[in-house]
Scaffold this motif. Sequence first.
Motif, PDB file in Angstrom:
ATOM      1  N   SER A 112       0.810  -1.217   0.000  1.00 24.07           N
ATOM      2  CA  SER A 112       0.000   0.000   0.000  1.00 24.07           C
ATOM      3  C   SER A 112       0.848   1.276   0.000  1.00 24.07           C
ATOM      4  O   SER A 112       0.406   2.328  -0.467  1.00 24.07           O
ATOM      5  N   GLU A 113       2.089   1.195   0.528  1.00 21.45           N
ATOM      6  CA  GLU A 113       2.960   2.370   0.571  1.00 21.45           C
ATOM      7  C   GLU A 113       3.416   2.815  -0.822  1.00 21.45           C
ATOM      8  O   GLU A 113       3.918   3.929  -0.980  1.00 21.45           O
ATOM      9  N   LEU A 114       3.230   1.958  -1.830  1.00 21.20           N
ATOM     10  CA  LEU A 114       3.680   2.285  -3.184  1.00 21.20           C
ATOM     11  C   LEU A 114       2.548   2.747  -4.100  1.00 21.20           C
ATOM     12  O   LEU A 114       2.807   3.256  -5.195  1.00 21.20           O
ATOM     13  N   ILE A 115       1.302   2.562  -3.683  1.00 25.87           N
ATOM     14  CA  ILE A 115       0.154   2.794  -4.561  1.00 25.87           C
ATOM     15  C   ILE A 115       0.087   4.234  -5.071  1.00 25.87           C
ATOM     16  O   ILE A 115      -0.097   4.481  -6.280  1.00 25.87           O
ATOM     17  N   GLU A 116       0.226   5.200  -4.179  1.00 26.62           N
ATOM     18  CA  GLU A 116       0.115   6.606  -4.586  1.00 26.62           C
ATOM     19  C   GLU A 116       1.163   6.958  -5.647  1.00 26.62           C
ATOM     20  O   GLU A 116       0.857   7.598  -6.660  1.00 26.62           O
ATOM     21  N   PHE A 117       2.397   6.513  -5.413  1.00 24.66           N
ATOM     22  CA  PHE A 117       3.467   6.772  -6.382  1.00 24.66           C
ATOM     23  C   PHE A 117       3.161   6.114  -7.725  1.00 24.66           C
ATOM     24  O   PHE A 117       3.323   6.731  -8.787  1.00 24.66           O
ATOM     25  N   LEU A 118       2.706   4.874  -7.702  1.00 29.05           N
ATOM     26  CA  LEU A 118       2.474   4.137  -8.938  1.00 29.05           C
ATOM     27  C   LEU A 118       1.323   4.728  -9.752  1.00 29.05           C
ATOM     28  O   LEU A 118       1.381   4.775 -10.982  1.00 29.05           O
ATOM     29  N   LYS A 119       0.304   5.194  -9.069  1.00 28.56           N
ATOM     30  CA  LYS A 119      -0.803   5.845  -9.779  1.00 28.56           C
ATOM     31  C   LYS A 119      -0.323   7.121 -10.462  1.00 28.56           C
ATOM     32  O   LYS A 119      -0.700   7.407 -11.607  1.00 28.56           O
ATOM     33  N   LYS A 120       0.506   7.879  -9.761  1.00 30.66           N
ATOM     34  CA  LYS A 120       1.053   9.114 -10.337  1.00 30.66           C
ATOM     35  C   LYS A 120       1.949   8.793 -11.534  1.00 30.66           C
ATOM     36  O   LYS A 120       1.903   9.471 -12.560  1.00 30.66           O
ATOM     37  N   MET A 121       2.784   7.762 -11.404  1.00 29.68           N
ATOM     38  CA  MET A 121       3.658   7.366 -12.508  1.00 29.68           C
ATOM     39  C   MET A 121       2.842   6.943 -13.724  1.00 29.68           C
ATOM     40  O   MET A 121       3.146   7.310 -14.868  1.00 29.68           O
ATOM     41  N   GLN A 122       1.778   6.184 -13.484  1.00 28.86           N
ATOM     42  CA  GLN A 122       0.903   5.768 -14.580  1.00 28.86           C
ATOM     43  C   GLN A 122       0.324   6.967 -15.322  1.00 28.86           C
ATOM     44  O   GLN A 122       0.303   7.004 -16.554  1.00 28.86           O
ATOM     45  N   ASN A 123      -0.138   7.948 -14.554  1.00 28.63           N
ATOM     46  CA  ASN A 123      -0.742   9.139 -15.161  1.00 28.63           C
ATOM     47  C   ASN A 123       0.296   9.994 -15.890  1.00 28.63           C
ATOM     48  O   ASN A 123       0.058  10.486 -16.986  1.00 28.63           O
ATOM     49  N   ASP A 124       1.458  10.193 -15.253  1.00 31.93           N
ATOM     50  CA  ASP A 124       2.499  11.029 -15.846  1.00 31.93           C
ATOM     51  C   ASP A 124       2.968  10.493 -17.200  1.00 31.93           C
ATOM     52  O   ASP A 124       3.263  11.268 -18.114  1.00 31.93           O
ATOM     53  N   HIS A 125       3.044   9.184 -17.304  1.00 31.63           N
ATOM     54  CA  HIS A 125       3.547   8.553 -18.540  1.00 31.63           C
ATOM     55  C   HIS A 125       2.427   7.996 -19.419  1.00 31.63           C
ATOM     56  O   HIS A 125       2.716   7.400 -20.458  1.00 31.63           O
ATOM     57  N   LYS A 126       1.165   8.191 -18.964  1.00 35.26           N
ATOM     58  CA  LYS A 126       0.012   7.660 -19.708  1.00 35.26           C
ATOM     59  C   LYS A 126       0.226   6.166 -20.033  1.00 35.26           C
ATOM     60  O   LYS A 126       0.037   5.709 -21.160  1.00 35.26           O
ATOM     61  N   LEU A 127       0.612   5.425 -19.005  1.00 34.92           N
ATOM     62  CA  LEU A 127       0.955   4.014 -19.204  1.00 34.92           C
ATOM     63  C   LEU A 127      -0.242   3.164 -19.618  1.00 34.92           C
ATOM     64  O   LEU A 127      -0.086   2.111 -20.237  1.00 34.92           O
ATOM     65  N   GLN A 128      -1.456   3.649 -19.286  1.00 37.34           N
ATOM     66  CA  GLN A 128      -2.651   2.883 -19.646  1.00 37.34           C
ATOM     67  C   GLN A 128      -2.793   2.748 -21.163  1.00 37.34           C
ATOM     68  O   GLN A 128      -3.436   1.816 -21.653  1.00 37.34           O
ATOM     69  N   SER A 129      -2.195   3.679 -21.911  1.00 38.71           N
ATOM     70  CA  SER A 129      -2.331   3.671 -23.369  1.00 38.71           C
ATOM     71  C   SER A 129      -1.096   3.106 -24.064  1.00 38.71           C
ATOM     72  O   SER A 129      -0.954   3.217 -25.287  1.00 38.71           O
ATOM     73  N   LYS A 130      -0.178   2.497 -23.296  1.00 36.63           N
ATOM     74  CA  LYS A 130       1.060   1.965 -23.874  1.00 36.63           C
ATOM     75  C   LYS A 130       1.185   0.463 -23.609  1.00 36.63           C
ATOM     76  O   LYS A 130       0.573  -0.071 -22.677  1.00 36.63           O
ATOM     77  N   LYS A 131       1.979  -0.203 -24.416  1.00 33.26           N
ATOM     78  CA  LYS A 131       2.286  -1.611 -24.192  1.00 33.26           C
ATOM     79  C   LYS A 131       3.431  -1.682 -23.190  1.00 33.26           C
ATOM     80  O   LYS A 131       4.512  -1.127 -23.434  1.00 33.26           O
ATOM     81  N   LEU A 132       3.207  -2.346 -22.050  1.00 33.88           N
ATOM     82  CA  LEU A 132       4.195  -2.356 -20.980  1.00 33.88           C
ATOM     83  C   LEU A 132       4.998  -3.659 -20.983  1.00 33.88           C
ATOM     84  O   LEU A 132       4.438  -4.751 -20.974  1.00 33.88           O
ATOM     85  N   LEU A 133       6.319  -3.502 -20.991  1.00 27.61           N
ATOM     86  CA  LEU A 133       7.236  -4.633 -20.892  1.00 27.61           C
ATOM     87  C   LEU A 133       7.982  -4.479 -19.570  1.00 27.61           C
ATOM     88  O   LEU A 133       8.961  -3.759 -19.469  1.00 27.61           O
ATOM     89  N   SER A 134       7.468  -5.148 -18.525  1.00 25.38           N
ATOM     90  CA  SER A 134       8.025  -5.014 -17.183  1.00 25.38           C
ATOM     91  C   SER A 134       9.097  -6.070 -16.954  1.00 25.38           C
ATOM     92  O   SER A 134       8.916  -7.238 -17.302  1.00 25.38           O
TER      93      SER A 134
END
Length: 247
Positions: free
Chosen positions: A91-113
């Motif tokens: 849970s300590e990482l959720i806020e950061f990860l949501k912000k990162m997703q929005n900043d990079h518009k990751l929802q609209s990209k193909k992610l290779l983790s």
Amino acid sequence: MSTCPIIFDPDSHTYTRKSDGAKFVSVTTFIGKFKPKSNFDQIAERIAIKRGTDKKEILKEWDEIKNKGLDFGNRIHLNIQNYLEGGECNSELIEFLKKMQNDHKLQSKKLLSEHLVYDMDHQVAGMSDLIAEYIDNNFFEVIDYKTNKKFSYGSSGWENNHFEPPISHLPCNEYFTYALQLSMYAYIFSKMTGKKPSRLTVYWLKRKDTQNYESFQGIWKKIGMPYLEEEVVSLLNNSDVKKEVQN
């Protein structure tokens, strides 16, 4: 069945070519070959004398701290990978990860983790934290997460500590070390796919308590990285290191 010609062993952190068993050098190890050499034994001995203890105790202490740091970083990477793949996350990482997703518009990209990149010509390989491919064009981003205690990227002391040739014009600090690392990931992935890097980004966790290896609390700093393509090419074509790697 995986079509990747390289096998990565996470325990030994080694890369092996399936066809002939050839060992590939990791990107971080490769870059490390161009860093100025430090005599850790001598440093440990000086500290031991000052503390009135044995040099072995200092080296053991350093190893313990290093291993704790590696384990801490691995757990953060695993949590982030789980989150990006729709799994559970601390849970300590959720806020950061949501912000990162929005900043990079990751929802609209193909992610290779945790994506393996490799250069067959130079026998170099690495594991990129995240490559985000654009769906509607020929570009991609490279994103990396860092959890080390310090991150030097200011101007102080740069003139006293540089990489070795052919990149001796670069100050040897965390900023340029990571810029080279991400640039090498980008260069190799570009070579593999024909796509072009658009942005390289490091997220560094400035921890609230650097002695606490259980908590992920801290401030995630977003740091843009330059694409050092010329430097990467000069490193990969360095004849001495090339010969060392291939032997």
